[in-house]
Design a protein around this motif. Structure first.
Motif, PDB file in Angstrom:
ATOM      1  N   UNK A 358       8.355  57.842  35.629  1.00  0.00           N
ATOM      2  CA  UNK A 358       9.383  57.634  34.715  1.00  0.00           C
ATOM      3  C   UNK A 358      10.037  56.358  34.954  1.00  0.00           C
ATOM      4  N   UNK A 359      10.166  56.299  36.369  1.00  0.00           N
ATOM      5  CA  UNK A 359      10.922  54.825  37.034  1.00  0.00           C
ATOM      6  C   UNK A 359      10.157  53.868  36.841  1.00  0.00           C
ATOM      7  N   UNK A 360       8.842  53.986  36.742  1.00  0.00           N
ATOM      8  CA  UNK A 360       8.190  52.535  36.508  1.00  0.00           C
ATOM      9  C   UNK A 360       7.810  52.586  34.881  1.00  0.00           C
ATOM     10  N   UNK A 361       7.792  53.500  34.243  1.00  0.00           N
ATOM     11  CA  UNK A 361       7.740  53.091  32.922  1.00  0.00           C
ATOM     12  C   UNK A 361       8.978  52.519  32.166  1.00  0.00           C
ATOM     13  N   UNK A 362       9.869  52.962  33.139  1.00  0.00           N
ATOM     14  CA  UNK A 362      11.225  52.372  32.215  1.00  0.00           C
ATOM     15  C   UNK A 362      11.362  50.883  32.928  1.00  0.00           C
ATOM     16  N   UNK A 363      10.613  50.479  33.843  1.00  0.00           N
ATOM     17  CA  UNK A 363      10.498  49.134  34.149  1.00  0.00           C
ATOM     18  C   UNK A 363       9.274  48.271  33.139  1.00  0.00           C
ATOM     19  N   UNK A 368      -2.115  52.798  32.647  1.00  0.00           N
ATOM     20  CA  UNK A 368      -2.847  52.442  33.291  1.00  0.00           C
ATOM     21  C   UNK A 368      -2.466  51.628  34.719  1.00  0.00           C
ATOM     22  N   UNK A 369      -1.141  50.580  34.317  1.00  0.00           N
ATOM     23  CA  UNK A 369      -0.440  49.896  35.207  1.00  0.00           C
ATOM     24  C   UNK A 369       0.215  50.705  36.350  1.00  0.00           C
ATOM     25  N   UNK A 370       0.647  52.137  35.892  1.00  0.00           N
ATOM     26  CA  UNK A 370       1.505  52.779  36.729  1.00  0.00           C
ATOM     27  C   UNK A 370       0.323  53.390  37.700  1.00  0.00           C
ATOM     28  N   UNK A 371      -0.789  53.768  37.183  1.00  0.00           N
ATOM     29  CA  UNK A 371      -2.038  54.535  37.803  1.00  0.00           C
ATOM     30  C   UNK A 371      -2.378  53.645  39.042  1.00  0.00           C
ATOM     31  N   UNK A 372      -2.258  52.339  38.778  1.00  0.00           N
ATOM     32  CA  UNK A 372      -2.958  51.511  40.020  1.00  0.00           C
ATOM     33  C   UNK A 372      -1.659  51.427  40.721  1.00  0.00           C
ATOM     34  N   UNK A 373      -0.377  51.278  40.616  1.00  0.00           N
ATOM     35  CA  UNK A 373       0.701  51.008  41.547  1.00  0.00           C
ATOM     36  C   UNK A 373       1.126  52.158  42.176  1.00  0.00           C
ATOM     37  N   UNK A 374       1.201  53.339  41.670  1.00  0.00           N
ATOM     38  CA  UNK A 374       1.905  54.511  42.246  1.00  0.00           C
ATOM     39  C   UNK A 374       0.805  55.035  43.507  1.00  0.00           C
ATOM     40  N   UNK A 375       1.768  55.202  44.532  1.00  0.00           N
ATOM     41  CA  UNK A 375       1.113  55.730  45.732  1.00  0.00           C
ATOM     42  C   UNK A 375       1.900  56.706  46.078  1.00  0.00           C
ATOM     43  N   UNK A 394      -4.378  59.050  39.294  1.00  0.00           N
ATOM     44  CA  UNK A 394      -4.529  58.013  38.276  1.00  0.00           C
ATOM     45  C   UNK A 394      -4.649  58.813  36.836  1.00  0.00           C
ATOM     46  N   UNK A 395      -5.376  60.034  36.566  1.00  0.00           N
ATOM     47  CA  UNK A 395      -5.160  60.404  35.157  1.00  0.00           C
ATOM     48  C   UNK A 395      -3.807  61.155  35.092  1.00  0.00           C
ATOM     49  N   UNK A 396      -3.371  61.634  35.982  1.00  0.00           N
ATOM     50  CA  UNK A 396      -2.000  62.388  35.784  1.00  0.00           C
ATOM     51  C   UNK A 396      -0.868  61.612  35.332  1.00  0.00           C
ATOM     52  N   UNK A 397      -0.771  60.554  35.911  1.00  0.00           N
ATOM     53  CA  UNK A 397       0.371  59.578  35.493  1.00  0.00           C
ATOM     54  C   UNK A 397       0.274  59.145  34.053  1.00  0.00           C
ATOM     55  N   UNK A 403       2.918  61.597  27.669  1.00  0.00           N
ATOM     56  CA  UNK A 403       4.014  62.964  26.972  1.00  0.00           C
ATOM     57  C   UNK A 403       5.328  62.242  26.850  1.00  0.00           C
ATOM     58  N   UNK A 404       5.657  61.319  27.510  1.00  0.00           N
ATOM     59  CA  UNK A 404       7.012  60.628  27.096  1.00  0.00           C
ATOM     60  C   UNK A 404       6.966  59.597  25.692  1.00  0.00           C
ATOM     61  N   UNK A 405       5.936  58.756  26.093  1.00  0.00           N
ATOM     62  CA  UNK A 405       5.855  57.497  25.245  1.00  0.00           C
ATOM     63  C   UNK A 405       4.713  57.488  24.131  1.00  0.00           C
ATOM     64  N   UNK A 406       3.578  58.411  24.286  1.00  0.00           N
ATOM     65  CA  UNK A 406       2.746  58.697  23.330  1.00  0.00           C
ATOM     66  C   UNK A 406       1.481  57.683  23.733  1.00  0.00           C
ATOM     67  N   UNK A 407       0.655  57.600  22.744  1.00  0.00           N
ATOM     68  CA  UNK A 407      -0.637  56.550  23.052  1.00  0.00           C
ATOM     69  C   UNK A 407      -0.350  55.020  23.010  1.00  0.00           C
ATOM     70  N   UNK A 408       0.835  54.656  22.276  1.00  0.00           N
ATOM     71  CA  UNK A 408       0.853  53.206  22.141  1.00  0.00           C
ATOM     72  C   UNK A 408       1.720  52.488  23.412  1.00  0.00           C
ATOM     73  N   UNK A 409       1.573  51.755  23.778  1.00  0.00           N
ATOM     74  CA  UNK A 409       1.917  50.905  25.157  1.00  0.00           C
ATOM     75  C   UNK A 409       2.964  50.004  24.955  1.00  0.00           C
TER      76      UNK A 409
END
Length: 634
Positions: A358-363, A368-375, A394-397, A403-409
């Motif tokens: 949630x922190x990163x999607x709000x940025x 896919x970008x969150x999946x690469x960045x989150x450690x 990777x697939x959970x984030x 869940x929050x924003x749907x398929x559209x990026x």
């Protein structure tokens, strides 16, 4: 299955071998606590651990994983090899005196809790044959106690499908056996296996490696369990629904305190505590892996925020006294301090993934970008119980993003994309044609950039499915990606894709929409199941109506087909329907059998009046799912 008649798999490439060596050096492989726990309390084993049908068909073969010994070969991620070795450990185990588990008898565990005179069975596996074999092993060592109750922890088929292997509908109907389940169990257990059941079943064949040879270059396990059994799925509806946290039952002298956990690993799920044993059944909310928030076979996205909250509640409710936690998968954890630490790590895992996504999607980052960045923090990264053997970071984030924003990026370029085939044709043309793209991809393959090769050559296969060199290179690429995967289901998906590219489609080896599941459909669920089969364009100009009269429950429904959609209502209707079907609630599921002819329905005990030709018109516009639809080809 222990060997494949298809194309011989290839060895691991140098980049995969180097990655495995780096992992061996970074994770605490010297820690052997899990191996001690996985073998603790062994009472006895089935030799060999193979279950067959009456005709000799093998339904479960844990013996086929006997190769899981020693150090990991180059074709298996060493962390996954470790997990699979643990999960394949089978037998009857004492958790604490009075509580026993049979593990390695199916994808899940079955648990036996001894009461004053009988035994309570928790989560009777997928198939009645494997459940019966597990019950036989228990009784061989603990005596022939009668089953007095069955508890379903949640609404997934590996936790109820074998119920008729441990009890019968007659025993339940007579009151000799009670069946306990969380509120909403039947609705979710049935709908998941019917509405999108065809697609989920086909994809589950990939997820659990159903067509893979069981060897170091094939299926080694799915992380949560080894694979799924292929026996008879059954269902007996609960007699008692648990609705509130803190609810207590005393079953055959055994005290049980329930905790509701809906929307976690399943829409309908509960944990429960045995105060006199100081033992917690964590269902599937705390296992020795990061679990799925969106399973690769497909499902509704699960709620990691609620998941973390309920595990906090578990610790608050039971953490002061608990001495052992066992679950519907994997092995138990003993000792209060270790148990609370285990539950806390699991809680923090889901909470961290939720909050940081949630922190990163709000940025503005996409899935896919969150999946690469989150450690993960070191405490979670280095704990074996939080590794991504079944779910993955990777697939959970990406699932949390969905869940929050749907398929559209949010990028308009992705708002109206071409279909995979049309997109592939254009990319291949841009790359200079299929042959040129494949040659360019070979260089990336040699460099170990398998993710890029998969993306590039997938375009060629979708643009020109019969391009032999592209299929071969894509299969080789999926194979290397599978060899490198720590996640069991990723490995299975990659290797299954390679099998189908090389040897053809294997369809849906395991199906869960069994007769008992269909029979549990409510009238509205049954009508919905028929409605999703209507071929809309074919039915655009069709108009018809049916009345369904259920004499035993005094219910009446009006079904209408119009504008390509089948609707229904239980409200009083004016005028007569084109045709009326009169039957009972018990016989109504015959409509799901596909034979909507007057003779077929009459054989099922359904009376007809009115224009029976309407049934043929309805049947003519139904379009059932395809159990063999393409996945790695267009």
């Amino acid at each position: 299955m222990t060997e494949s008649s298809g194309t011989t798999p290839k060895p691991a490439a140098a980049p995969i071998v180097r990655a495995h060596q780096a992992l061996l050096e970074s994770l605490p492989f010297a820690d052997r606590q899990d191996f001690e726990d996985a073998t603790r309390g062994l009472v006895g084993r089935r030799e060999p651990n193979v279950v067959t049908a009456q005709d000799g068909t093998v339904l479960w073969d844990n013996a086929s994983y006997a190769f899981l010994q020693g150090d990991a070969p180059e074709t298996v991620n060493p962390s996954l090899w470790r997990q699979s070795t643990l999960v394949a450990t089978d037998g009857l185990f004492e958790v604490v005196p009075g509580i026993y588990q049979v593990r390695g008898a199916d994808l899940s565990n079955i648990t036996f809790v001894e009461g004053d005179s009988g035994v309570i069975v928790i989560d009777p596996l997928i198939s009645k044959e494997t459940a019966a074999a597990a019950m036989e092993l228990y009784r061989e060592h603990r005596g022939t106690r009668p089953v007095v109750a069955v508890i379903y922890t949640h609404s997934h088929v590996d936790h109820f499908g074998g119920v008729k292997g441990v009890t019968s509908q007659e025993d339940v109907d007579s009151g000799r056996v009670r069946i306990y389940a969380p509120e909403g169990f039947v609705e979710h257990a049935v709908s998941e296996n019917v509405y999108a059941g065809t697609a989920m079943g086909r994809r589950a064949g990939y997820m659990y490696g159903a067509a893979l040879a069981r060897d170091p270059r094939g299926g080694v396990g799915a992380g949560l369990g080894q694979t799924t059994s292929t026996g008879t799925v059954t269902l007996i509806e609960p007699t008692d629904l648990i609705t509130t946290t803190g609810h207590e039952e005393v079953i055959d002298g055994v005290r049980i305190v329930f905790q509701m956990a809906p929307g976690t690993e399943a829409p309908s799920e509960m944990l429960f505590y045995f105060p006199d044993h100081k033992a917690l059944c964590a269902a599937e909310d705390a296992t020795h892996t990061l679990h799925n928030l969106l399973t690769l076979r497909g499902a509704v996205v699960r709620d990691p925020h609620a998941w973390a909250h309920y595990l906090t509640e578990t610790i608050d409710l039971f953490g002061g006294d608990i001495e052992v936690v066992f679950a519907s998968h994997h092995w138990p954890t003993w000792g209060n301090e270790r148990v609370v630490e285990f539950l806390s790590l699991q809680r923090d895992l889901y909470g961290y993934l939720h909050d940081q996504t949630l922190r990163l999607l709000n940025k503005g980052l996409t899935g896919p970008e969150i999946a690469e960045e989150l450690v993960l923090p070191p405490a979670l990264e280095n704990a074996w119980s939080t590794r991504g053997y079944y779910g993955s970071v990777s697939h959970n984030v990406k699932a949390i993003y969905q869940r929050y924003l749907g398929w559209f990026n949010g990028n308009p370029a992705t708002l109206w994309e071409h279909t995979p085939v049309e997109r592939a044709k254009r990319y291949v043309e841009l790359g200079g044609g299929s042959d040129a793209v494949v040659e360019k991809a070979r260089a990336s393959f040699e460099a170990g950039d398998y993710r890029w090769v998969a993306e590039l050559v997938n375009h060629v296969v979708f643009a020109q499915p019969d391009h032999a060199a592209a299929r071969e290179l894509l299969a080789d690429t999926y194979e290397q990606l599978g060899y490198g995967s720590e996640n069991g289901t990723w490995r299975d998906f990659y290797l299954s894709g390679a099998v189908e590219l090389r040897d053809g489609q294997f369809g849906t080896p395991t199906e869960t929409n069994a007769p008992d599941v269909i029979a549990a459909l409510t009238p509205s669920m049954l009508f919905d199941a028929i409605a999703i089969q209507v071929d809309g364009p074919k039915a655009w100009d069709e108009k018809l109506s049916l009345d369904v009269v259920l004499t035993d429950v005094d219910e009446r429904y009006r079904l209408r087909l119009g504008n390509g959609v089948l609707t229904y209502s239980s409200a009083a209707q004016s005028g007569a329907a084109d045709v009326t079907l009169t039957t009972t609630r018990h016989r109504l599921p015959a409509l799901a059998g596909g034979d909507l002819t007057a003779d077929g329905l009459a054989r099922a005990g359904i009376e007809l009046s009115g224009d029976t030709a309407v049934l043929g018109r309805l049947g003519a516009v139904l379009d059932p799912g395809d159990k063999n639809f393409a996945i790695v080809t267009p």
